[in-house]
Each structure stands twice: as structure tokens, then as C-alpha cells.
Scaffold this active site. Structure first.
Site, PDB file in Angstrom:
ATOM      1  N   CYS A  60      -7.217  -0.335   4.606  1.00 16.76           N
ATOM      2  CA  CYS A  60      -8.401   0.535   4.738  1.00 16.76           C
ATOM      3  C   CYS A  60      -9.621  -0.405   4.502  1.00 16.76           C
ATOM      4  O   CYS A  60     -10.699  -0.068   4.494  1.00 16.76           O
ATOM      5  CB  CYS A  60      -8.508   1.658   3.736  1.00 16.76           C
ATOM      6  N   CYS A  94      -6.405   5.209   0.848  1.00 14.46           N
ATOM      7  CA  CYS A  94      -5.450   5.483   2.070  1.00 14.46           C
ATOM      8  C   CYS A  94      -3.898   5.416   1.679  1.00 14.46           C
ATOM      9  O   CYS A  94      -3.374   5.570   2.616  1.00 14.46           O
ATOM     10  CB  CYS A  94      -5.522   4.361   3.079  1.00 14.46           C
ATOM     11  N   CYS A 121      -7.548  -3.804   0.304  1.00 14.51           N
ATOM     12  CA  CYS A 121      -6.341  -3.279   0.937  1.00 14.51           C
ATOM     13  C   CYS A 121      -6.389  -3.630   2.362  1.00 14.51           C
ATOM     14  O   CYS A 121      -7.410  -3.497   2.871  1.00 14.51           O
ATOM     15  CB  CYS A 121      -6.556  -1.836   0.668  1.00 14.51           C
ATOM     16  N   CYS A 148      -3.227   2.559  -2.867  1.00 18.57           N
ATOM     17  CA  CYS A 148      -4.802   2.626  -2.687  1.00 18.57           C
ATOM     18  C   CYS A 148      -5.075   4.139  -2.806  1.00 18.57           C
ATOM     19  O   CYS A 148      -4.699   4.923  -2.267  1.00 18.57           O
ATOM     20  CB  CYS A 148      -4.928   1.949  -1.239  1.00 18.57           C
ATOM     21  N   CYS A 185      -6.467  -8.629 -11.035  1.00 15.02           N
ATOM     22  CA  CYS A 185      -7.290  -7.891 -11.785  1.00 15.02           C
ATOM     23  C   CYS A 185      -7.704  -6.791 -11.105  1.00 15.02           C
ATOM     24  O   CYS A 185      -8.798  -7.090 -10.099  1.00 15.02           O
ATOM     25  CB  CYS A 185      -8.246  -8.880 -12.729  1.00 15.02           C
TER      26      CYS A 185
END
Length: 127
Positions: free
Chosen positions: A94, A45, A91, A42, A114
Site C-alpha cells: 500500500c 492494508c 509497505c 500493516c 525501527c
């Protein structure tokens, strides 16, 4: 974090994608044609999300993955925007928007995550 802190932490492109659920242009992003071994994380984060082993060329112009490294890494949410029903991928650590999940993948999972390159960073595998 507050919206102002996210604006300070993220680039304008990452902020638009991850906090405002935007989408970057296909075939003009960092990881759609990326083939190194490693881990995709990510961008907000640093949570581990996808392995390069699960990445495949979907022909869509965005990075596509057949599975996540851990189901605990993401949250799946029904997205009814734009006159269609899709599954949004966020995510879990976060709450950043990553992209969408489709059930049309060519791999054994049948899944195609995707994902926007702007929502990812990459950690090269040490050999």
C-alpha cells in the site's frame, strides 16, 4: 487510493505516520514494550510484515525487528530528509510509511527495523 480515502480509512495518527511520513513519540506507543507471540501487520492494508520472533528491545522506544517476514513485503527507499541519509521502510502493498532501517542491530542480521506502532496491527498467535 486517493488521499481523501486514506484520511477516511486511517485514524488521524495513522494517517500522519503512514501517509505523511510522521513519527510517533518514543516510549508512548502501543507496541514498543509488547511481548506477545504473533505477527505484526500493516495497519493500512493488513499485509504481513514482521514476526514476534524477530522483535527485540532496542532501547529506542519504538518496536524494533531484526528482519521482515518476506523481503517482498517492504520497499526500502533512501530518505535524505532532516539533514541526514537514512533508509525508509514502506509497505510494498500500500506504500505506507512504516519507519526506518538502520544497520546497528544487535542480532545476527545486524539490522534494526525501527517501526512506528501506528503503522502496525498485531495478530496474536493461536496456540
Amino acid at each position: 487510493m486517493s488521499d481523501d480515502l486514506w484520511k477516511d480509512k486511517l485514524t488521524p495518527e495513522r494517517y500522519a505516520v503512514m501517509r505523511q511520513c510522521g513519527t510517533e513519540p518514543p516510549f508512548q506507543n502501543e507496541y514498543w514494550n509488547h511481548h506477545e507471540d504473533g505477527t505484526y501487520r500493516c495497519a493500512a492494508c493488513d499485509a504481513t510484515l514482521f514476526s514476534s520472533d524477530a522483535k527485540f528491545d532496542s532501547g529506542t522506544g519504538w518496536p524494533s525487528f531484526s528482519d521482515v517476514t518476506s523481503s517482498d513485503a517492504i520497499a526500502l527507499i533512501v530518505d535524505s530528509s532532516h539533514g541526514m541519509s537514512r533508509t525508509e521502510v514502506r509497505c510494498k502493498a500500500c506504500d505506507g510509511h512504516l519507519g526506518h532501517l538502520f544497520n546497528d542491530g544487535p542480532t545476527l542480521t545486524g539490522k534494526r527495523f525501527c517501526i512506528n506502532s501506528a503503522a502496525l496491527s498485531f495478530a496474536k498467535e493461536d496456540i
